[in-house]
Design a protein around this motif. Structure first.
Motif, PDB file in Angstrom:
ATOM      1  N   CYS A 121       0.827  -1.210   0.000  1.00 37.33           N
ATOM      2  CA  CYS A 121       0.000   0.000   0.000  1.00 37.33           C
ATOM      3  C   CYS A 121       0.860   1.259   0.000  1.00 37.33           C
ATOM      4  O   CYS A 121       0.579   2.213  -0.736  1.00 37.33           O
ATOM      5  CB  CYS A 121      -0.912   0.014   1.232  1.00 37.33           C
ATOM      6  N   TYR A 125       0.920   3.940  -3.080  1.00 32.68           N
ATOM      7  CA  TYR A 125       0.447   5.296  -2.759  1.00 32.68           C
ATOM      8  C   TYR A 125       1.547   6.325  -3.008  1.00 32.68           C
ATOM      9  O   TYR A 125       1.331   7.326  -3.683  1.00 32.68           O
ATOM     10  CB  TYR A 125      -0.002   5.327  -1.298  1.00 32.68           C
ATOM     11  N   TYR A 126       2.733   6.060  -2.482  1.00 31.11           N
ATOM     12  CA  TYR A 126       3.777   7.083  -2.532  1.00 31.11           C
ATOM     13  C   TYR A 126       4.701   6.972  -3.751  1.00 31.11           C
ATOM     14  O   TYR A 126       5.218   7.976  -4.223  1.00 31.11           O
ATOM     15  CB  TYR A 126       4.622   7.038  -1.251  1.00 31.11           C
ATOM     16  N   LYS A 131      -4.401   6.586  -5.977  1.00 31.51           N
ATOM     17  CA  LYS A 131      -5.338   6.983  -4.922  1.00 31.51           C
ATOM     18  C   LYS A 131      -5.791   5.737  -4.174  1.00 31.51           C
ATOM     19  O   LYS A 131      -5.634   4.609  -4.679  1.00 31.51           O
ATOM     20  CB  LYS A 131      -6.566   7.654  -5.556  1.00 31.51           C
ATOM     21  N   ILE A 132      -6.423   5.947  -3.025  1.00 29.42           N
ATOM     22  CA  ILE A 132      -6.865   4.820  -2.200  1.00 29.42           C
ATOM     23  C   ILE A 132      -7.819   3.902  -2.976  1.00 29.42           C
ATOM     24  O   ILE A 132      -7.685   2.675  -2.943  1.00 29.42           O
ATOM     25  CB  ILE A 132      -7.523   5.339  -0.899  1.00 29.42           C
ATOM     26  N   LEU A 150      -2.318   1.789   5.120  1.00 29.82           N
ATOM     27  CA  LEU A 150      -1.525   3.003   4.920  1.00 29.82           C
ATOM     28  C   LEU A 150      -1.214   3.653   6.262  1.00 29.82           C
ATOM     29  O   LEU A 150      -0.096   4.101   6.513  1.00 29.82           O
ATOM     30  CB  LEU A 150      -2.297   3.998   4.036  1.00 29.82           C
TER      31      LEU A 150
END
Lengths: 163, 333
Positions: A121, A125-126, A131-132, A150
């Motif tokens: 995750c 994400y990073y 996006k979620i 996250l």
């Protein structure tokens, strides 16, 4: 599954270079975060890019292609770790040879040590910038599970959320 | 650490130049040829680093000069096979030899007439699903999801008839040079004729007709011989190529020599090998392996078979050579 049609074997050199440059740093960070050493990371990236450039299906969009290559890379990493986990521990000391800047080295060291489920995750994400809701789609888990992972990942990495 | 700072640090994390260059180079050298005979003829051979022919014609013209020496009988066969002296020269030296012998390669190439038999086959490599599993491909070229549902992907109209189609085209091409089909069944069953099909070419050298048949094959990874291969073994298989060039010769073929041009340092080995069926093969081994077989038959006359192997080990080459059966009645192949 996103496979629609098998691509031709032939691909121009220009297109190989374009695809490679587009994804190389993102996939390097993902692969390194999983396997934690340069040599295995190199093998995995080699395999992933060969699949992308020579054996991938035709994609409906660039977004589908990006998701596909991320999935392939993560699966290759997981297969690798599954095979070698018992005899190959992550050699953190190698980080010195790979990341010359201290702040980068420290962050990558923390990510390498993260439990697998939080790592996926955090990376999506990073590093991949999803996006979620998109991560939920890619990992086939609920959005609330993504949020939870996250949060726990951030806690372990000691990341402070900003308003 | 603030989230913004964390993101900025991640942006700085990049692979080093050495790894970057290594992966890129491997990626670009991976199986990028299009298998066509035209590309092969124009570009020489992509995988051959040190040894290459200046042209196909050069090798054939120069093989005809008799230098004297011993004759070897293929044990138990009615066809004689002979040694070939393989010499290496630079491109400049080869050009000088052409001038001395007044061999006009440009004229030969300009007057050459080409006839194709069949289109050959398009290579269809393995495809993978998002889990990294290889998808099953049937004899028609269709792909299947792991749940068994079909993915249409340019199905091959010939399907199971592909082997018969390739053989038939081979029969017709070989008939042009007065020979039965010399390609072993093992090759047809486990390899496919590459795009371009069988190529018959005809021209004149010093007013005498000169004919040959060329064809290249790539391995069919779904064939029983190779279907168990995975990972690196499979990737290596997909790079393999075999070229056959068969040239009938209307003069004595005993004890001839052939020139190969060498680019850079000459690190190759030259030796002979006699197959399990008694055929004398003259081998030039470098990272590309070239085999010459000079034969003489009372029924079919004299000639030379040249086989070229790219990405093969010498043991793999010998295993394939052992499948050649040059008996007097070639049709029993």
């Amino acid at each position: 599954m996103e496979i629609a049609q098998c691509t031709d074997q032939w691909i121009s050199e220009e297109l190989v270079i374009k695809k490679y440059n587009k994804y190389k740093n993102m996939l390097f960070n993902i692969a390194y975060s999983y396997v934690g050493n340069k040599h295995d990371c190199e093998d995995i990236l080699q395999e992933a890019f060969i699949k992308l450039c020579y054996h991938a299906p035709d994609f409906e969009s660039e977004e589908n292609e990006k998701r596909w290559i991320i999935r392939i890379t993560i699966n290759l990493c997981k297969n690798h770790l599954g095979k070698y986990w018992n005899r190959k521990k992550v050699p953190i000391e190698e980080l010195d040879e790979v990341f010359y800047q201290e702040n980068v080295r420290n962050v990558m060291s923390d990510i390498v040590r993260l439990p697998m489920k939080y790592k996926s995750c955090i990376l999506l994400y990073y590093i991949a910038g999803y996006k979620i809701s998109e991560i939920s789609d890619i990992l086939h888990i609920s959005e609330s599970a993504v949020k939870m992972r996250l949060k726990r990942g951030r806690d372990l990495l000691k990341i402070e959320m900003e308003d | 650490m603030k989230e913004k700072e964390f993101k900025e640090i991640l942006m700085q994390s990049k692979m080093d130049n050495f790894m970057d260059k290594k992966i890129m180079n491997n990626l670009l050298s991976y199986n990028t040829d299009d298998n066509s005979l035209e590309a092969e003829e124009q570009n020489s051979y992509k995988y051959r680093k040190l040894v290459k022919f200046a042209t196909k014609a050069a090798s054939v013209v120069l093989v005809l000069f008799v230098i004297g020496g011993a004759t070897a009988w293929a044990a138990g066969l009615l066809v004689k096979t002979y040694p070939v002296d393989i010499k290496t020269v630079t491109e400049e030296e080869l050009e000088k030899l052409h001038e001395e012998r007044k061999v006009n390669i440009d004229e030969y190439l300009a007057n050459r007439e080409i006839k194709r038999f069949g289109d050959g086959n398009k290579m269809k490599g393995p495809a993978y699903d998002t889990e990294g599993n290889m998808l099953k491909r049937d004899e028609y070229g269709n792909l299947y999801y792991t749940d068994g549902s079909i993915i249409e992907s340019e199905p091959d109209q010939w399907g199971k008839g592909r082997i018969e189609k390739d053989k038939k085209n081979g029969d017709e091409a070989f008939a042009e040079i007065g020979l039965p089909n010399l390609i072993p069944d093992y090759i047809y069953e486990n390899y496919k004729v590459a795009e371009g099909g069988f190529v018959y070419s005809e021209s004149n050298i010093d007013g005498k007709p000169y004919k040959n048949v060329m064809v290249s094959f790539f391995p069919e990874y779904t064939s029983p011989e190779f279907s168990n291969l995975t990972g690196n073994d499979l990737r290596t298989l997909l790079k393999k190529r075999i070229w056959f060039t068969i040239t009938p010769v209307d003069r004595p073929i005993e004890n001839t020599y052939v020139y190969l041009t060498v680019v850079g340092e000459d690190s190759g080995k030259t030796y002979s090998y006699t197959t399990s069926s008694g055929i004398l093969c003259n081998i030039r081994e470098d990272d590309h392996i070239i085999v010459f077989i000079n034969y003489s038959s009372e029924i079919y006359g004299n000639g030379q078979i040249m086989l070229e192997f790219s990405q093969y080990t010498i043991d793999e080459v010998k295993a394939i050579l052992d499948k050649l059966t040059l008996i007097e009645d070639f049709s029993q192949n």
